[in-house]
Design an enzyme around this catalytic site. Structure first.
Site, PDB file in Angstrom:
ATOM      1  N   ASP A  56       0.821  -1.221   0.000  1.00 51.87           N
ATOM      2  CA  ASP A  56       0.000   0.000   0.000  1.00 51.87           C
ATOM      3  C   ASP A  56       0.851   1.266   0.000  1.00 51.87           C
ATOM      4  O   ASP A  56       0.439   2.297   0.534  1.00 51.87           O
ATOM      5  CB  ASP A  56      -0.960   0.023   1.202  1.00 51.87           C
ATOM      6  CG  ASP A  56      -1.749  -1.262   1.340  1.00 51.87           C
ATOM      7  OD1 ASP A  56      -2.444  -1.624   0.385  1.00 51.87           O
ATOM      8  OD2 ASP A  56      -1.658  -1.904   2.404  1.00 51.87           O
ATOM      9  N   HIS A 113      -3.960  -1.496  -7.074  1.00 48.99           N
ATOM     10  CA  HIS A 113      -3.124  -0.334  -7.356  1.00 48.99           C
ATOM     11  C   HIS A 113      -4.040   0.788  -7.823  1.00 48.99           C
ATOM     12  O   HIS A 113      -4.757   0.643  -8.808  1.00 48.99           O
ATOM     13  CB  HIS A 113      -2.082  -0.669  -8.419  1.00 48.99           C
ATOM     14  CG  HIS A 113      -1.035  -1.625  -7.935  1.00 48.99           C
ATOM     15  ND1 HIS A 113      -0.004  -2.072  -8.723  1.00 48.99           N
ATOM     16  CD2 HIS A 113      -0.856  -2.217  -6.730  1.00 48.99           C
ATOM     17  CE1 HIS A 113       0.768  -2.895  -8.025  1.00 48.99           C
ATOM     18  NE2 HIS A 113       0.254  -3.004  -6.817  1.00 48.99           N
TER      19      HIS A 113
END
Length: 432
Positions: free
Chosen positions: A14, A42
């Protein structure tokens, strides 16, 4: 000679890899996913419009760019086609014509998902935090040499025989070990018959094409998923993912020689986050941590789970730099630190025996026992959001970045000050 770049997450995932891959893709002749599955998303923001990708490389929004899924990726055909449909609906051109899938990619099928979810449910308090999308069981099948691979879709006459052996294995586990429903062969075959006509035209010898592109002088961009500290070998085991997330995995997972990997860009959040279970030495449980989570919108793009937030852990990053050979760092979400009055940087840990270390130990038990050693720095009140020049950053923000470089031993190449492509400061371009 072409210069090729590997982008990896240098923390627990992340970190903002998608934006940076999308930005770097402007100069690439191909973008390659080389490990993981659809268990992490993403997020890209282009012109204020948000796109979340899970399997398809983040370069797909560049409409003349070829994108590749290498053999190190486990592919859910249903998830992949769903993602393609979303991109088609958003007006992205020729997605299926530009996307190539290695014939050696293992497929994620309904029995993988069933077993993944049954196992996690049976762990009780010992949950690992799996997303329940079948990633782990699919990698198990690969190692056990019983995987159904993309190339098997090209030979339906042999596929059913392979599946019969797999069903026997999975249904014994589901019924007798986990007291769960068995998976029916006809249900799995129905999925395969539905997806095969669209998947098979995309199956390509990815390794050969990438090597040809490299010989022709085209730049290649290798896109990692998750983060180095979730690596199956070097992460906080067993609270890790099921694949190798390191830069070195790009070679095997894409089918290129390691001499083709010229630059490793480690994506690093300006603070630290983690999703799910596992040790997290710098985790914050106060209003500072809550503020970081709120300003950073720290919720998983795929699962929606809240991320745990903490101070920047330079000792953990040193481990990541070591095992990846990171050439330069991209610091993301610097703007989330705006307004934090006093900032702590973890520069090492106190150990249970009274000793100290300046690098993350191996394995979750050792990390769980670590007590962080902090350096304190003054924060800044000015906004860094959208700043595009290093000189325009507040003095204390520049001092923070400089200290990260000093403690970690790698240079800052890029600073991201917002989610959009253009909200980026470039100190050294990885393709230069």
């Amino acid at each position: 000679m072409a210069k090729n770049v590997v982008v990896i997450g240098a923390q627990w995932g992340d970190e903002g890899k998608g934006k940076i891959v999308d930005w770097l893709a402007e100069e690439a002749g191909g973008v390659v996913r080389f490990q993981g599955g659809h268990n992490a998303g993403h997020t890209l923001v282009v012109g204020g419009k948000k796109t979340i990708l899970r399997l398809i490389p983040s370069g797909i929004l560049h409409e003349s760019l070829d994108c590749f899924i290498g053999s190190g990726v486990v592919v859910s055909p249903e998830a992949l086609l769903g993602e393609i449909d979303e991109l088609n609906a958003a007006g992205v051109k020729n997605v299926e014509g530009r996307l190539k899938i290695a014939p050696t990619c293992p497929l994620i099928l309904p029995y993988h998902i069933a077993l993944d979810q049954a196992r996690e449910a049976s762990r009780g308090k010992g949950k690992i935090g799996t997303t329940g999308r079948g990633i782990g069981p699919a990698y198990e099948d690969k190692v056990a040499r019983r995987a159904i691979r993309a190339a098997d879709l090209l030979h339906p006459e042999k596929l059913r025989e392979k599946l019969d052996a797999v069903f026997a294995y999975y249904n014994v586990q589901l019924q007798h070990l986990h007291n769960a429903e068995s998976v029916k062969a006809e249900d799995v075959m129905a999925v395969i018959e539905k997806v095969a006509p669209r998947i098979t035209p995309m199956i390509t010898d990815v390794s050969r094409v990438l090597n040809e592109k490299n010989k022709n002088g085209e730049k290649l961009l290798f896109e990692g998923a998750q983060g180095a500290l979730l690596d199956i070998d070097y992460g906080t085991y067993p609270f890790v993912t099921s694949s190798n997330c390191l830069a070195g995995a790009a070679s095997a997972g894409a089918g290129v020689g390691p001499q083709m990997l010229d630059y490793v860009l480690g994506i690093v959040k300006a603070y630290t986050t983690r999703v799910g279970s596992g040790p997290f030495p710098t985790e914050l449980f106060d209003e500072v941590g809550a503020g970081l989570a709120e300003r950073g919108h720290e919720f998983g793009s795929v699962t929606g789970r809240a991320r745990r937030c903490g101070w920047f852990d330079a000792a953990a990053l040193k481990r990541s730099i070591q095992i990846n050979g990171i050439s330069g760092m991209c610091i993301t979400k610097l703007d989330v630190m705006d307004g934090v009055e006093t900032i702590n940087i973890c520069v090492g840990y106190e150990l249970p025996d009274g000793g100290k270390t300046d690098i993350l130990p191996c394995g979750s038990d050792a990390v769980e026992a670590c007590k962080p050693i902090y350096e304190t720095m003054p924060g800044w009140s000015e906004s860094t959001f959208g700043v595009k020049s290093y000189d325009a950053l507040p003095a204390n923000a520049k001092a923070y970045l400089k200290r990260i470089e000093e403690v970690c031993g790698a240079p800052v190449a890029i600073v991201s000050t917002g989610p959009d492509r253009e909200e980026t400061i470039v100190l050294h371009h990885p393709f230069a």
